[in-house]
Design an enzyme around this catalytic site. Sequence first.
Site, PDB file in Angstrom:
ATOM      1  N   SER A  28     -95.913 -37.520  21.763  1.00  0.00           N
ATOM      2  CA  SER A  28     -96.411 -36.567  20.655  1.00  0.00           C
ATOM      3  C   SER A  28     -96.565 -37.391  19.134  1.00  0.00           C
ATOM      4  CB  SER A  28     -95.899 -35.275  20.357  1.00  0.00           C
ATOM      5  OG  SER A  28     -95.592 -34.395  21.560  1.00  0.00           O
TER       6      SER A  28
ATOM      7  N   ILE B 144    -103.254 -11.374  42.400  1.00  0.00           N
ATOM      8  CA  ILE B 144    -104.184 -10.830  42.799  1.00  0.00           C
ATOM      9  C   ILE B 144    -104.165 -11.081  44.269  1.00  0.00           C
ATOM     10  CG2 ILE B 144    -106.745 -10.168  43.140  1.00  0.00           C
ATOM     11  CD1 ILE B 144    -106.611  -9.814  39.974  1.00  0.00           C
TER      12      ILE B 144
ATOM     13  N   GLU C 216    -103.030 -35.120  26.181  1.00  0.00           N
ATOM     14  CA  GLU C 216    -103.872 -35.291  25.135  1.00  0.00           C
ATOM     15  C   GLU C 216    -103.388 -34.200  23.833  1.00  0.00           C
ATOM     16  OE1 GLU C 216    -108.316 -35.665  25.681  1.00  0.00           O
ATOM     17  OE2 GLU C 216    -107.881 -36.233  27.536  1.00  0.00           O
ATOM     18  N   GLY C 217    -102.191 -34.230  23.732  1.00  0.00           N
ATOM     19  CA  GLY C 217    -101.648 -33.398  22.750  1.00  0.00           C
ATOM     20  C   GLY C 217    -101.197 -31.892  23.316  1.00  0.00           C
TER      21      GLY C 217
ATOM     22  N   LEU D  25    -102.033 -44.765  25.350  1.00  0.00           N
ATOM     23  CA  LEU D  25    -101.632 -44.602  23.960  1.00  0.00           C
ATOM     24  C   LEU D  25    -100.054 -44.073  24.242  1.00  0.00           C
ATOM     25  CD1 LEU D  25    -102.386 -43.861  21.011  1.00  0.00           C
ATOM     26  CD2 LEU D  25    -102.679 -41.567  21.862  1.00  0.00           C
TER      27      LEU D  25
ATOM     28  N   TRP E 219     -97.456 -42.587  31.592  1.00  0.00           N
ATOM     29  CA  TRP E 219     -98.274 -41.236  31.643  1.00  0.00           C
ATOM     30  C   TRP E 219     -99.754 -41.794  31.764  1.00  0.00           C
ATOM     31  CZ3 TRP E 219     -94.788 -38.859  33.508  1.00  0.00           C
ATOM     32  CH2 TRP E 219     -93.489 -38.722  32.872  1.00  0.00           C
TER      33      TRP E 219
END
Length: 390
Positions: A138, A341, A367-368, A131, A162
């Site tokens: 975005s 820790i 994915e956003g 996509l 990506w």
Amino acid sequence: MSDKSYLDWPFFDDSHRQLRAELEDWASENTSAHHGDTDSACRDLVARLGKAGWLRYAVGGKDCGGRYDSIDTRAICLLRETLARHSGLADFAFAMQGLGSGALTLHGSPEQKQRYLARVAAGEAIAAFALSEPGSGSDVAAMECTARADGDAYVLDGEKTWISNGGIADFYIVFARTGEAAGSRGLSAFVVDADTPGFEIAERIEVIAPHPLARLRFSGCRVPRASLVGAPGQGFKVAMQTLDIFRTSVAAAALGFARRALDEALSRATRRKMFGQTLADFQITQSKLAQMATGIDAAALLTYRAAWLRDQGRNVTREAAMAKMTATETAQQVIDAAVQIWGGLGVVSGHPVEKLYREIRALRIYEGATEVQQLIIARQTLAAYSQANP
Ligand code: COS
């Protein structure tokens, strides 16, 4: 051993509890050490996940390899959460089979489903979702990759970047501008085999938590019209509906990382002696542990609410965005506290919390990004307000 009390929440039924228990046993034995390079480790994990039957949950349609007729979002989330707790790469291998074939499960023709989904479910074909582009991550509606109708074919030109599984995938779901209308209404989805002439891997990309990732190039890449997934001009909606499922599962993966971090922190805090007591005896450590445990439960509630609502057939765009934003941001904080820790040991290469520290970072972006989830949540909240207050 991680907290399992959440399995009694009303979001789950016995099939989910059984799935989680069986997967826990399998993952303990099958996900620990990865030999060879990342590509071959990924291929091996996909094959093993397929052979064991877990990838059947990643696709919908019993007649084409799926476990159920439609995707059970809660099962996918439990799978990702459990795998992520054991191995980031195992979670990645599972998740990408689902994300990369999700458009086919939701909108594929019967022929496309028969041709691809059964192989995805068996771990015999690797899937990818293409996509993002160098100029539009975005802002999906700004994509420039084109698909021009030409006789009985479409011709794809442009770049994607990506792209997870780029370089090892057997096929890619590619979104491109077909021009039925401006912006988001002029995009379409295609399934493109990796050996199609005109398609190439332009660049492999190395990231802090290694997994196959690439930039793709399409130059006069000719695919049959039958490669169109869903109707022409509906590509944006196909992408968003796929993301509605898998964004919730990203939240579940983050939850798995966070649970592992809390386990590691508890193990260290209860054993490490300091100033005559254990780390866990210090109130300052208890404060951290309390915040970690509460953050995890809050993220789990949002995640499984979104998954449950989707399985009831409801629109979950807002709930999935809330789950992804909260679970990934919380997991980052929980893991950071676990590193603290563990002290110096927590930043030694290969230590479980050091690996988690690298694994979690990308989930707040892909994915956003968190900022996109905020945009989605705010838009929906404002729209609901305007509707209630005309
Ligand atoms: N399901 C179905 N339809 C949806 C939808 C969803 N979840 N979200 C939006 N739509 C529809 C809208 O209803 C609208 O339909 P109409 O044209 O019929 O009115 C259309 O799609 C456009 O929606 P919108 O106006 O909200 O689109 P925008 O261009 O403003 O973009 C965001 C919206 C930012 C939310 C979208 O581009 C996005 O999710 N971006 C992030 C993408 C991403 O995750 N990238 C990472 C790649 S995967 S690693």
